[in-house]
Write an enzyme that holds these catalytic residues in place. Structure first.
Site, PDB file in Angstrom:
ATOM      1  N   ALA A 111       1.057  -1.129  -0.082  1.00 36.25           N
ATOM      2  CA  ALA A 111      -0.076   0.031   0.038  1.00 36.25           C
ATOM      3  C   ALA A 111       0.836   1.164   0.074  1.00 36.25           C
ATOM      4  O   ALA A 111       2.000   1.107   0.384  1.00 36.25           O
ATOM      5  CB  ALA A 111      -0.868   0.137   1.177  1.00 36.25           C
ATOM      6  N   PHE A 112       0.281   2.339  -0.511  1.00 33.08           N
ATOM      7  CA  PHE A 112       1.144   3.593  -0.507  1.00 33.08           C
ATOM      8  C   PHE A 112       1.707   4.275   0.682  1.00 33.08           C
ATOM      9  O   PHE A 112       2.647   4.754   0.566  1.00 33.08           O
ATOM     10  CB  PHE A 112       0.232   4.706  -1.333  1.00 33.08           C
ATOM     11  CG  PHE A 112      -0.175   5.687  -0.247  1.00 33.08           C
ATOM     12  CD1 PHE A 112      -1.348   5.496   0.222  1.00 33.08           C
ATOM     13  CD2 PHE A 112       0.517   7.014  -0.129  1.00 33.08           C
ATOM     14  CE1 PHE A 112      -1.996   6.278   0.903  1.00 33.08           C
ATOM     15  CE2 PHE A 112      -0.004   7.853   0.745  1.00 33.08           C
ATOM     16  CZ  PHE A 112      -1.479   7.677   1.235  1.00 33.08           C
ATOM     17  N   LYS A 113       1.135   3.657   1.920  1.00 30.14           N
ATOM     18  CA  LYS A 113       1.615   4.177   3.215  1.00 30.14           C
ATOM     19  C   LYS A 113       3.323   3.873   3.141  1.00 30.14           C
ATOM     20  O   LYS A 113       4.060   4.458   3.943  1.00 30.14           O
ATOM     21  CB  LYS A 113       1.061   3.485   4.265  1.00 30.14           C
ATOM     22  CG  LYS A 113      -0.549   3.833   4.514  1.00 30.14           C
ATOM     23  CD  LYS A 113      -0.807   5.263   4.635  1.00 30.14           C
ATOM     24  CE  LYS A 113      -2.374   5.298   5.226  1.00 30.14           C
ATOM     25  NZ  LYS A 113      -3.164   5.049   3.868  1.00 30.14           N
ATOM     26  N   ASP A 114       3.838   2.830   2.555  1.00 38.44           N
ATOM     27  CA  ASP A 114       5.158   2.442   2.540  1.00 38.44           C
ATOM     28  C   ASP A 114       5.956   3.506   2.156  1.00 38.44           C
ATOM     29  O   ASP A 114       7.305   3.732   2.769  1.00 38.44           O
ATOM     30  CB  ASP A 114       5.410   1.233   1.725  1.00 38.44           C
ATOM     31  CG  ASP A 114       4.807  -0.153   2.149  1.00 38.44           C
ATOM     32  OD1 ASP A 114       4.843  -0.143   3.494  1.00 38.44           O
ATOM     33  OD2 ASP A 114       4.574  -0.952   1.413  1.00 38.44           O
ATOM     34  N   LEU A 117       6.511   5.490   5.132  1.00 40.93           N
ATOM     35  CA  LEU A 117       6.742   4.868   6.329  1.00 40.93           C
ATOM     36  C   LEU A 117       8.060   3.911   6.231  1.00 40.93           C
ATOM     37  O   LEU A 117       8.227   3.147   7.182  1.00 40.93           O
ATOM     38  CB  LEU A 117       5.538   4.069   6.926  1.00 40.93           C
ATOM     39  CG  LEU A 117       4.711   4.682   7.621  1.00 40.93           C
ATOM     40  CD1 LEU A 117       3.175   4.350   7.898  1.00 40.93           C
ATOM     41  CD2 LEU A 117       5.279   5.581   9.105  1.00 40.93           C
TER      42      LEU A 117
END
Ligand code: PLP
Length: 494
Positions: A111-114, A117
């Site tokens: 997911a784009f949160k990577d 993060l």
């Protein structure tokens, strides 16, 4: 470059301080005191570089209290070393003439949160040390799904940090839960909390500000920090991929330098699309920023009427990472639109807390509407769009990306604008196999892993190993706790 608070401009701090604190003490959000510029010549130069090279140039403009060596090390740890598939963190895929998909889900959690993060856990401990603090950092996360796993993966085994993630026992998808409870690392803990996401988040927020807990922690040489999306250390890595996407269009000779480009973003907390706005402020030739919401369409109403009103029904949709009624990062846009009038921001945020709404003037809205267009998409249309896109292009998109695609289609029909456009894709379809199979009109198997293999067959794409490997991973965390016990658990764990 210094960072100032949206609610009190006279508070001015270094980037290291802003990152280590996460939020300003009076509740405001840190923003750069001015936007560093990027010229067309620089963009042309960056189009010859890889992602790490582009990242280095952008971070150097924002994180001026870090040395080049420090930035290089952090960037190569976050975006090199095959952390992202093929070492290409943000590939731009051409879907059709003038239509491009920015795939932001090739990282460890799909997911784009990577994108943010992977960066934050490397820059945070260094930021803490730069501010003269030598305590260990304890990250508390309340998550409705994607953030928890991405934060766990990012902070796993990072020296001088510990991370505890709390998720609502009934509020995350089976795959999201499995991703979290199988997380490895010496410094990670995961708990299910009885109730919904709001219960979890409220209880975690209370622990953050509990002075007894903070004091006990301090005696042990530890302090809290936060990895949520209001931290400027999560926003800046997102600016990078917008600059990079524009550079990729030049690199692939899809555009000439200076050509306008639109961007469509599936939006929840307003972090991702705000980063596109920041890139535009820097001088990247972005034209319209198209804000796409699901049935929780509080932002669509805001952009179209000038009234932000969170007093409304909450819907659990098939794009759960966008099920949000208070978009925290909108505060940063307001700060710019109000001509950086901190008192005006204070007044609106006060009104939001007290009455659940606030409104803007016609002039303020016209400034916003110069840059933004907003629309929303129902679950039914989300499914239809997944099918349409697959039938037209043999390309599978997840439910969040489908929301963006539908709103983009509506935009073209309404505005007749044929400007070349980047649609941001925020999750791999393999994170949500069942709704995707159902949308494609296929049988939906009960078992998640059977569903994944079915999706692979239907779409003729490979299952990401990050997902397929979960089937045989050991479940490390199975504690279910009550919201009121979070404080005790935190003390016991630490
Ligand atoms: C978090 C998330 C979003 C929403 O991003 P915001 O920055 O909160 O607007 C959209 N799609 C997916 C898959 C997400 O995980």
């Amino acid at each position: 470059m210094e960072y100032i608070s949206t609610r009190n401009k006279s508070i001015s701090v270094s980037s290291a301080y802003a990152i280590s604190k996460g939020i300003s003490s009076e509740g405001g959000l840190f923003v750069p005191n001015s936007f560093p510029k990027i010229t067309n010549d620089e963009l042309t130069e960056l189009s010859l570089k890889d992602y790490e090279g582009r990242a280095k140039a952008i971070f150097a403009k924002f994180l001026t209290d870090f040395t080049n060596e420090e930035l290089e090390k952090i960037i190569s740890e976050a975006y090199g070393n095959n952390v992202f598939e093929n070492n290409i963190p943000a590939p731009l895929v051409k879907l059709d003439e003038g239509k491009y998909i920015l795939e932001l889900w090739h990282g460890p959690t799909c997911a784009f949160k990577d994108m943010a993060l992977q960066f934050l856990p490397k820059v945070l401990p260094l930021s803490v040390r730069k501010t003269g603090e030598n305590k260990k950092t304890v990250i508390l996360v309340a998550t409705s799904g994607d953030t928890g796993k991405a934060a766990l993966e990012g902070f796993s085994n990072v020296p001088d940090t510990e991370i505890i993630v709390f998720y609502p026992s009934d509020g995350v998808s089976p795959m999201q839960k499995l991703q979290m409870v199988t997380q490895t690392g010496e410094n990670v803990k995961v708990y299910a909390v009885k109730g919904n996401f709001d219960d979890t988040q409220t209880a975690v927020k209370k622990v953050f500000t509990d002075s007894d807990i903070i004091n006990t922690l301090s005696e042990k040489g530890k302090m809290f920090s936060s990895a949520n999306s209001i931290n400027i250390g999560r926003l800046l890595p997102q600016v990078v991929y917008y600059v990079s996407a524009y550079c990729s269009l030049i690199e692939n000779t899809e555009i000439k330098i200076g050509d306008p480009v639109n961007v469509v973003v599936p939006t929840g907390n307003f972090g991702n699309i705000l980063a596109a706005y920041y890139a535009k402020k820097m001088g990247v030739p972005f034209s319209k920023l198209i804000c796409a919401s699901n049935s929780n369409n509080v932002l669509t109403d805001f952009f179209n009427t000038g009234v932000y009103n969170k007093n409304r029904e909450f819907y659990a949709t098939c794009s759960p990472s966008m099920d949000i009624l208070v978009s925290s990062n909108l505060e940063r846009l307001l700060f710019e639109v109000f001509g950086r009038d901190d008192e005006c921001v204070r007044e609106k945020m006060h009104s939001l807390v007290n009455s659940g709404n606030y409104s803007l003037t016609k002039e303020q809205m016209s400034t916003i509407n110069d840059s933004f267009f907003a629309g929303w998409c129902s679950d039914e249309d989300t499914a239809k769009t997944i099918k349409d896109i697959f039938d037209s292009y043999s390309y599978a998109i997840d439910t969040h990306t489908a929301v963006a695609m539908k709103v983009y289609k509506d935009y073209i029909e309404k505005e007749k604008d044929d400007t070349k456009t980047i649609v941001v894709s925020t999750a791999s379809p393999y994170k949500f196999p069942k709704p995707i199979l159902s949308a494609l009109g296929e049988n939906v198997p009960e078992n998640e892993f059977v569903a994944i293999n079915e999706l692979s067959k239907v779409t003729k794409t490979a299952v990401p190993s990050q997902i397929s490997s979960l089937e045989h991973k050991e479940e490390r965390f199975n504690c279910v706790i009550a919201p009121k016990d979070i404080g005790d658990i935190v003390l016991k764990t630490l």
